[in-house]
Design an enzyme around this catalytic site. Sequence first.
Site, PDB file in Angstrom:
ATOM      1  N   GLU A  12       1.646   3.402   3.009  1.00  0.00           N
ATOM      2  CA  GLU A  12       2.120   2.783   4.249  1.00  0.00           C
ATOM      3  C   GLU A  12       3.630   2.656   4.119  1.00  0.00           C
ATOM      4  O   GLU A  12       4.157   1.686   3.577  1.00  0.00           O
ATOM      5  CB  GLU A  12       1.408   1.440   4.459  1.00  0.00           C
ATOM      6  N   GLU A  50       1.579  -5.086  10.714  1.00  0.00           N
ATOM      7  CA  GLU A  50       1.089  -3.707  10.749  1.00  0.00           C
ATOM      8  C   GLU A  50       1.980  -2.982  11.747  1.00  0.00           C
ATOM      9  O   GLU A  50       1.943  -3.239  12.937  1.00  0.00           O
ATOM     10  CB  GLU A  50      -0.379  -3.680  11.205  1.00  0.00           C
ATOM     11  N   HIS A  61       0.877  -1.161   0.000  1.00  0.00           N
ATOM     12  CA  HIS A  61       0.000   0.000   0.000  1.00  0.00           C
ATOM     13  C   HIS A  61       0.921   1.218   0.000  1.00  0.00           C
ATOM     14  O   HIS A  61       1.693   1.413   0.939  1.00  0.00           O
ATOM     15  CB  HIS A  61      -0.916  -0.016   1.227  1.00  0.00           C
ATOM     16  N   HIS A 101       3.129  -3.598   6.477  1.00  0.00           N
ATOM     17  CA  HIS A 101       2.075  -2.595   6.284  1.00  0.00           C
ATOM     18  C   HIS A 101       2.109  -1.577   7.425  1.00  0.00           C
ATOM     19  O   HIS A 101       3.000  -1.607   8.269  1.00  0.00           O
ATOM     20  CB  HIS A 101       0.702  -3.271   6.251  1.00  0.00           C
TER      21      HIS A 101
END
Length: 747
Positions: free
Chosen positions: A344, A571, A341, A479
Site C-alpha cells: 500500500e 485508506e 502494508h 493505508h
Amino acid sequence: MQHTKSKMEKSALVFIIVLAGTFWATADNTTETAATSKSSISETTTFESTTSETTTNGRITPTATPGLKSTGSWAPTRPSRAAKKEEDKQKGKLEMGCPPLGLESLRVDDTQIQASSFQRFGLGPHRGRLNVQSGIEDGDLYDGAWCADYKDQHQWLEVDGRHLTRFTGVILQGRNTIWRRDWVTSYKVQLSNDSISWKGSMNGTLEAIFEGNADGESPVLALLPVPMVARYIRINPQSWYPDGDICLRAEILGCRLDEPKQSFSSAQGAEPKDNLDFRHHNYQEMRKLMKSVTEECPDITRIYTIGKSYMGLKLYVMEISDNPGKHELGEPEFRYVANMHGNEVLGRELVLNLMQYLCREYKRGNQRVVRLVTETRIHLLPSMNPDGYEVAYNKGSELAGWGEGRYTFEGIDLNHNFPDLNTILWDAQEAAEDPSKVPNHYVPIPEYYTKEDAMVASETRAVISWMQDIPFVLSANLHGGEMVVTYPYDGTENWAPQANTPTPDNSFFRWLATVYASTNRALANPERRLCHHDDFQVYNNIINGGAWHHVPGSMNDFSYLHTNCFEVTVELSCDKYPHASELPGEWENNKESLLLYMEQVHRGLKGVVRDKESKKGIEDAVIRVEDHEHDIRSAADGDYWRLLNPGDYKIVAWAEGYFPAVRHCRVGMEPRATICDFTLTQTPVKRLKEIRAKGGKIPQDLQLRLRALRLRKLRASTKAINQRREGQRMQREQARKARSSSSSSTL
Ligand SMILES: [Zn+2]
C-alpha cells in the site's frame, strides 16, 4: 463481431499497419472533433516510429512480445523458467510504455466498459477491473470479475477509450473468489474506431494470441506486437480454465493522443502546482530523497532511525520542527506512519511529498507552514514495512496484484501484530467490582509479548519503542485499497466479525476522521464510485474500525490504549499501488487533508502540571476529563495535551504523592488549544517522607511500573533477536564470500 483474418504477406504487413494507424488515427471524425485534424500528423509519426522500433527487416521482433504465443495453440503455457528476469523485463517495458487507462483507478467509468454478455449484474462488465475485490459472499451485486454468460470464443469485454488512444498492452487477471476457478488462459485483442468494424492485433500475418492467466489472482501483462491507434479495444477470450467460466479482470495500457503530456497531469482533473518528486521511490531512492530534504532545509529537519526491518532495512523517520531533535515544553508531537502494508504505497509517496513540501514552503515563508513547523514537532515514517515494499516494487504498480508485499518478510501482518490491549482492558473491567476503578489508559504490554520467541515483528517492536520514547499526541496511519477513514476501536468485543466499538473519545475521533475525509478531493467527491463492494459514502466516508471489520492488535487501538496518542487509519485510494502518473493528482487530492489533519494536534486543552513548591513539572500526572473514561498522562516535563471537541469541561489532575486539583476549562471553536495548567500540592504522607529521607525513589503506581518494566523486557528481547540475526547475517555473508572465492578460483 468477428474480424476477417489477414492474408497479407509479412513484408507488406508493416506498411499496412502503418497505413492502418494513419487511417485509424484520422478516420474518427464523428466523435473526435478538432483534436484530430491538427495533431494527427505528429500522432502518425509517433505511430510510425513505434512501429519501426518493434520491427526488424519488415518482421516483427518476437522478443518484443512477452506473453505472446504462436497462433493456433490454445493450451495455456507457463511463464519462462527465468521468471525473475522476465518479470524485470516486463516491468521495464511497462514503465517505458503507456500508462494504464484507469480501469483499476476508476478513471475509466462504468459506461465505458461493455461486454458481449454477462451472467448477472454482480458479474457485469463494470466488474472487469484489475484488482476489483468481491463482496464477502459470491453471488451478490459485487462479485470479483466480469463473467460472460456463454462459454464460446465470441465473448468480449470492450473498453471505450473515449479518445484516440495508442493502445500498447493488456493486463489480465482472473476472478477474485475463494470458491471457484475462473480465469481466461488465452485471448485475442481487437480494436475499433466505431465499435462496429474491428481489426485484430496482429503478430506477423496471423492474429496475435496472448497468454492469459494460470490462477485467479496474478496479473499477466501482454504487450501488443505493434501499438495500435483506435478508440475502442476488445479482449476476446479464446481459452479458459477447463471447468471454469469465462471471467476476467483487466487493465488496458494506452496513451491518449490528443493530450501528449497526459501521463503526468490531469489524472483526476487535478493539476499539480507543487514541483515535487512524483514517482515511486524504492529504499535507496527514499533514502536519497530524505537526505536531499535535510540538505535543503538543515535548520528544520533531522533524520533518525527507530529500528530495522527483518531484512535489516532501516526504519527512517524525518523530523520536521523549528528545533529538531528536541522536545519543547508545551509543543505537541505529531506522526504520520505509512506503508505498514508494504504494497500500500500511496501513503509512502505522500509522506515523502509532504516532507519536500514542508521544507520548501517553510523556506518560501508560507505562513501556514511556518506556523505548523514552529508550533509542532512533526515525525514522518514513510515506510514501516520496507521489506514488503521492495517485494511489491519489484513487481511494479500494475503487476503486484492485490496481496504481494503486504506482509513482512516473516509473513506477519503488522496491523494485527500489536498486543490486543482492548481485550485485556475489557476483561479487567468485567471482572472488577467497580469498572470505573480499572485504569483506562497506559495499559501495559502483556508479559508473553516481551519474550524473544513471541511472534512480534522487528518493525512492530521498533514502533512500540518509538511510541513510548516520544509523547505523541496525534497520528494517522496511511493505508490503501479502499477510500475511507476509520477510527478506533478496530478490535471488537468478543471478537465479533463486525460491531460498532466506539472509544470513550468517539466524538473527537469522528471529528478527526471527518477532517481528513471531508477535505480530501477524491474522498469528498460526491460523484465518486465505490471501490470494491463497501459503500462508505453513506457514512460520509468515515467509519468505526470495528464496524467495518474486526482487527485485533491494530496499531490505532494500541496507540490509544498504551499511549496518549490518538490515531486514525486513512485508506487513501481504491488502488493500493497507483501508477506513477497518478501521483501528482493524488498529492493534490490529499495535500489539504494532510496539512489540516496535522493542525488538529492543536485542539482541546494543553498545559503543564507543576509541583507547587519547586515549580517543577510533574511527569506522569493523570489528567482526567469528567465523563470521559479515558485518562491521559503528562510528559517528562509535566506538559500534557488533551484532545477535545469544543465545550466546557471539568478536569481533574493528580499524581502519586499529590492532592488532586480540579479546574473548569473551556475549549473554543478555534483551532488553538486552551491553556489549562495545574499546580499540585504534595500529600503529607509519612512513608513518602521516609523514602525521601533515605534518598529513595518516589514509588510510581503499579500500572506505570509494569508498563515501564514490560517495555524494558521487550527492548531486551529485541536486542537479543537483533544480535542473533546480525550474527546469522554475517555468517551467511562469510559463507557467500567463501563460496564465491572458491568458485572463482576454479574458473
Ligand atoms: Zn492496509
